[in-house]
Scaffold this active site. Structure first.
Site, PDB file in Angstrom:
ATOM      1  N   CYS A  80     -18.373 -21.819 106.085  1.00 23.06           N
ATOM      2  CA  CYS A  80     -18.486 -22.534 104.812  1.00 23.06           C
ATOM      3  C   CYS A  80     -17.151 -22.787 104.108  1.00 23.06           C
ATOM      4  CB  CYS A  80     -19.510 -21.885 103.890  1.00 23.06           C
ATOM      5  SG  CYS A  80     -19.760 -20.142 104.107  1.00 23.06           S
ATOM      6  N   ARG A 138     -17.137 -11.285 113.287  1.00 20.91           N
ATOM      7  CA  ARG A 138     -17.411 -10.336 112.212  1.00 20.91           C
ATOM      8  C   ARG A 138     -17.158  -8.943 112.776  1.00 20.91           C
ATOM      9  NH1 ARG A 138     -22.820 -13.087 109.428  1.00 20.91           N
ATOM     10  NH2 ARG A 138     -21.827 -15.124 109.204  1.00 20.91           N
ATOM     11  N   GLN A 152     -22.861 -20.171 115.409  1.00 19.17           N
ATOM     12  CA  GLN A 152     -24.102 -20.596 114.775  1.00 19.17           C
ATOM     13  C   GLN A 152     -24.276 -22.090 114.966  1.00 19.17           C
ATOM     14  OE1 GLN A 152     -23.133 -19.352 110.740  1.00 19.17           O
ATOM     15  NE2 GLN A 152     -24.521 -17.618 110.958  1.00 19.17           N
ATOM     16  N   ASP A 208     -24.483 -24.024 112.730  1.00 14.18           N
ATOM     17  CA  ASP A 208     -24.247 -23.975 111.296  1.00 14.18           C
ATOM     18  C   ASP A 208     -24.125 -25.376 110.714  1.00 14.18           C
ATOM     19  OD1 ASP A 208     -23.745 -22.707 108.947  1.00 14.18           O
ATOM     20  OD2 ASP A 208     -21.664 -22.163 109.410  1.00 14.18           O
ATOM     21  N   HIS A 218     -23.520 -27.393 106.605  1.00 13.27           N
ATOM     22  CA  HIS A 218     -23.516 -27.369 105.148  1.00 13.27           C
ATOM     23  C   HIS A 218     -23.818 -28.762 104.657  1.00 13.27           C
ATOM     24  CE1 HIS A 218     -21.242 -23.790 106.312  1.00 13.27           C
ATOM     25  NE2 HIS A 218     -21.899 -23.258 105.308  1.00 13.27           N
ATOM     26  N   LYS A 233     -33.123 -18.807  98.578  1.00 12.80           N
ATOM     27  CA  LYS A 233     -33.116 -19.228  99.984  1.00 12.80           C
ATOM     28  C   LYS A 233     -34.505 -19.213 100.572  1.00 12.80           C
ATOM     29  CE  LYS A 233     -32.282 -14.520 101.614  1.00 12.80           C
ATOM     30  NZ  LYS A 233     -31.599 -13.651 102.553  1.00 12.80           N
ATOM     31  N   HIS A 285     -26.471 -24.157 102.678  1.00  7.51           N
ATOM     32  CA  HIS A 285     -26.097 -23.543 103.956  1.00  7.51           C
ATOM     33  C   HIS A 285     -27.370 -23.530 104.780  1.00  7.51           C
ATOM     34  CE1 HIS A 285     -22.575 -21.268 102.109  1.00  7.51           C
ATOM     35  NE2 HIS A 285     -23.310 -21.497 101.051  1.00  7.51           N
TER      36      HIS A 285
END
Length: 648
Positions: A340, A369, A387, A389, A391, A470, A516
């Site tokens: 992000c 991570r 991911q 992922d 946005h 979320k 997200h």
RNA sequence: GCUGGCGUAGCUCAGUCCGGUAGAGCAGCUGAUUUGUAAUCAGCCGGUCGGGGGUUCGAAUCCCUUCGCCAGCUCCA
């Protein structure tokens, strides 16, 4: 004697003397009900069957068929466990022992950890106690006396629990199981009337836990077990556990050669050729889904200056979980743990107009991570992963339609994979950033999107992220386990931290909202799910090797090579098994590798341009022209057809 | 990170309690076999017993330490 009125679930009511118990009421209705009764719900409060009714009330008898039945039953089994442990291990201190979704556990402080032989002995003792059909007696003790009692018994944890849970009350509820050694526990209940009711239970494993789950507190030994109403159900559950073990992606992944790990890169996957193929299939699939949905794909840096992480807030809150490196001139850098902040920079890199929104950035680059060593596990908990992922930058008004589009996307993707799932809306937590009014608007927008799309969902009050509400999705796999994969999270904070703006139709600057979102979650976890869901036997469109060609003898090699070429030309992932082995041997290997189609090529086939088709699930399918097979296979790939019930 | 368990050939495991110098099956390699729908036969190769240190005449085995994996705790995609 005073009479009271009890109302039963069917709406009927009856007059009974005050002091009558639910157990007696059950007996009055039918002997069968009395026999099945475990506890009761009086005005929706769960109580024992022996609870004397003093005033008019709605009474429902809790039986094995009631939603709470199994929970009560397992909780009582946990008490039986504690009784057995205190009996066999004098001096053992008891912590807490609740029922869980899968069974129950109980925590103890003992001199040494439990070993498997201990569990056997404890389980045996539990059976003895059950056979004696000992009553579970509930008593209300004076609070101070109870504390003194537990203190005198060497149970300081119980004293602490009484202090914390019953502040301001004069009496506390305790349960007694009277064996040679009397076991007394501080507990609200309710419980089954006696230990004879507990039929099918087993202890599963012992491990470590901490008092109140806090590692700074005293270590305790936890024993896990499970219980069911019948032996049949218990056996079925144990069989499910066995089945889960067989499907374990760590084992299957090794068996079919998808990935490996090395001690020098803990928590980081080495994708082998087949694993990489599977990975790429998923990655390309996701691109193919997202592109027409208006997403653009980015590749952003893996390592950023600390300034980026300070701006995003991760430096302050997430640094412990990040890999930190230093640049050439000593500057502090952080390897990205999420995309992000990078996407915020990209958004801010140009003037943005309301006409550009929604702007959707998709990215599949790896994240790192620095997870605690103890939490790493196969593909589901790793230090390096990617991911699917994205946005979505939207205006306030676009939140609801965008979320609606996302819900359709989730539906479509999980549909393609044949997965069942449920949705959960998480709302404003106790600690949150921003204005309550903004939160309320956001939650309303999410609810509206959920309603419009007809998506059923549950609400988890207060479980939202600190920066926004979320929606999470749980997938249920082929053997009933849940996996959290997709998530849709609203974020008002990040755009503010990066001072993102777009120019509105009013020619003024506005702050976008960021959504997200991920559908697979991480490729690693999703692949673990796929492996376990299909037990490694992937549908054709996902299989890393879709077809293997098996020549009967060396003289068929040229023909077999030609077949493989034609399969490759058609875009099918095909291999050739040219080893000098008997056909039965090659088939066995292909079956164990869970390859969907085996094409046998011998004298007959090479002379008439056919292949003898054998499917992993259906066995010998007879011979077909090569083109005919290719057409059928391609259409199976296109339809993303799932195989019949995946066999382990 | 914490607690406990485990770590022996590429894989699955025996040997560890009671110290005496490492073994099986599968895989691999070589040869024979040219094979029709879930394992052809024979021979061979393969291990600093996770790494380091210690005790001992002698350590896979006992002790310490370290790494990894597993089950949990806590955390999470």
């Amino acid at each position: 004697m005073d009479e009271i009125t009890v109302t039963l679930p069917d709406g009927s009511s009856r007059r009974v003397p005050a002091g009558t118990t639910p157990g007696e009421i059950a007996a009055g209705i039918s002997p069968r009900l009395a026999k099945a009764a475990l506890a009761a719900a009086v005005d929706d409060r769960l109580v024992d069957l022996g609870f004397p009714l003093r005033q008019d009330a709605r009474v429902r008898i809790v039986t094995p068929d009631s939603p709470e039945g199994l929970h009560v039953y397992r909780h009582s089994t946990a008490h039986l466990l504690a009784a057995a442990v205190t009996n066999l291990f004098p001096g053992a201190q008891c912590g807490i022992g609740p029922a869980t979704d899968e069974g129950f556990f109980y925590d103890f402080i003992v001199d040494r950890p439990f070993v498997p032989e201990d569990l056997e002995a404890i389980e045996k003792k539990m059976r003895e106690l059950a056979a004696q059909d000992l009553p579970y007696e509930r008593q209300m003790l004076d609070r101070e006396e109870a504390k003194q009692f537990f203190s005198g018994r060497g149970e300081p944890l119980k004293v602490q629990l009484i202090d914390e849970k019953t502040e301001g009350r004069s009496e506390v509820s305790c349960y007694t199981i009277k064996d040679r050694d009397t076991f007394v526990d501080f507990c609200v209940g309710p419980h089954v009337p006696s230990s004879g009711r507990l039929k099918a239970f087993t202890l599963l494993n012992a491990s470590n836990a901490y008092w109140k789950g806090d590692a700074r507190n005293q270590p305790m030994q936890r024993i896990y077990g499970t219980a069911f109403f019948s032996d049949k159900e218990l056996q079925a559950h144990l069989q499910r556990l066995e089945e889960a073990k067989k499907r374990d992606h760590r084992k299957v992944g090794k068996d079919v050669g998808l990935f490996t790990f090395h001690p020098w890169a803990p928590g980081a996957t080495f994708w082998l050729d087949k694993g990489t193929t599977l990975y790429n299939t998923l990655a390309d699939y996701m691109r193919a889904v997202l592109f027409p949905a208006g997403y653009v794909e980015l590749k952003t840096p893996l390592i950023y200056n600390k300034a980026l992480w300070e701006t995003s807030g991760h430096w302050q809150h997430y640094r412990d979980n990040m890999f930190l490196v230093s640049g050439r001139d000593g500057e502090e850098m952080g390897v990205k743990a999420m995309n992000c902040p990078g996407h915020m920079l990209v958004f801010g890199s140009e003037m943005r107009s309301y006409k550009d929104l929604p702007l959707r950035f998709h990215e599949q680059t790896p994240l790192h991570r620095n997870e605690a060593s103890g939490v790493l596990s196969g593909l589901t908990r790793v230090r390096q992963f990617s991911q699917d992922d994205a946005h979505c930058f939207v205006t306030d008004e676009q939140i609801a339609p965008e979320v609606e589009a996302l819900l359709r996307l989730v539906q479509r993707v999980y549909g393609d994979f044949g997965l069942e799932y449920s949705a959960k809306l998480s709302t404003r937590p106790a600690e949150f950033l921003g204005e309550i009014a903004t939160w309320d608007r956001a939650e309303a927008a999410l609810k509206q999107a959920l309603a419009t799309s007809g998506q059923k969902y549950t609400i988890d009050e207060g479980d939202g992220a600190f920066y926004g509400p979320k929606i999470d999705f749980d997938i249920t796999d082929a053997i009933g386990r849940k996996w959290q994969c997709a998530t849709i999270q609203l974020d008002y904070q990040m755009p503010q931290r990066f001072d993102l703006k777009y120019v509105g139709a009013d020619n003024a600057e506005h702050r976008p909202v960021v959504i997200h979102r991920a559908i697979f979650g991480s490729f690693e976890r999703f692949i673990a799910l796929m492996i376990e869901h299909y037990a490694g036997a992937f549908p054709l469109w996902l299989a890393p090797v879709q077809v293997v060609v098996l020549p009967i003898a060396d003289r068929h090699l040229d023909y077999a090579r030609n077949v493989v070429q034609r399969l490759h030309a058609a875009g099918l992932k095909a291999e050739l098994d040219e080893r000098q082995e008997k056909i039965g041997y090659k088939i066995r290997e292909a079956q164990l590798q869970k390859i969907p189609y085996m094409l046998v090529a011998g004298d007959r086939e090479s002379s008439d341009g056919t292949v003898s088709v054998r499917s992993r699930t259906g066995g010998d399918q007879g011979s077909r022209m090569i083109e005919e097979f290719i057409t059928a296979a391609l259409s199976e790939v296109r339809e993303k057809k799932a195989p019949p019930a995946a066999a382990a």
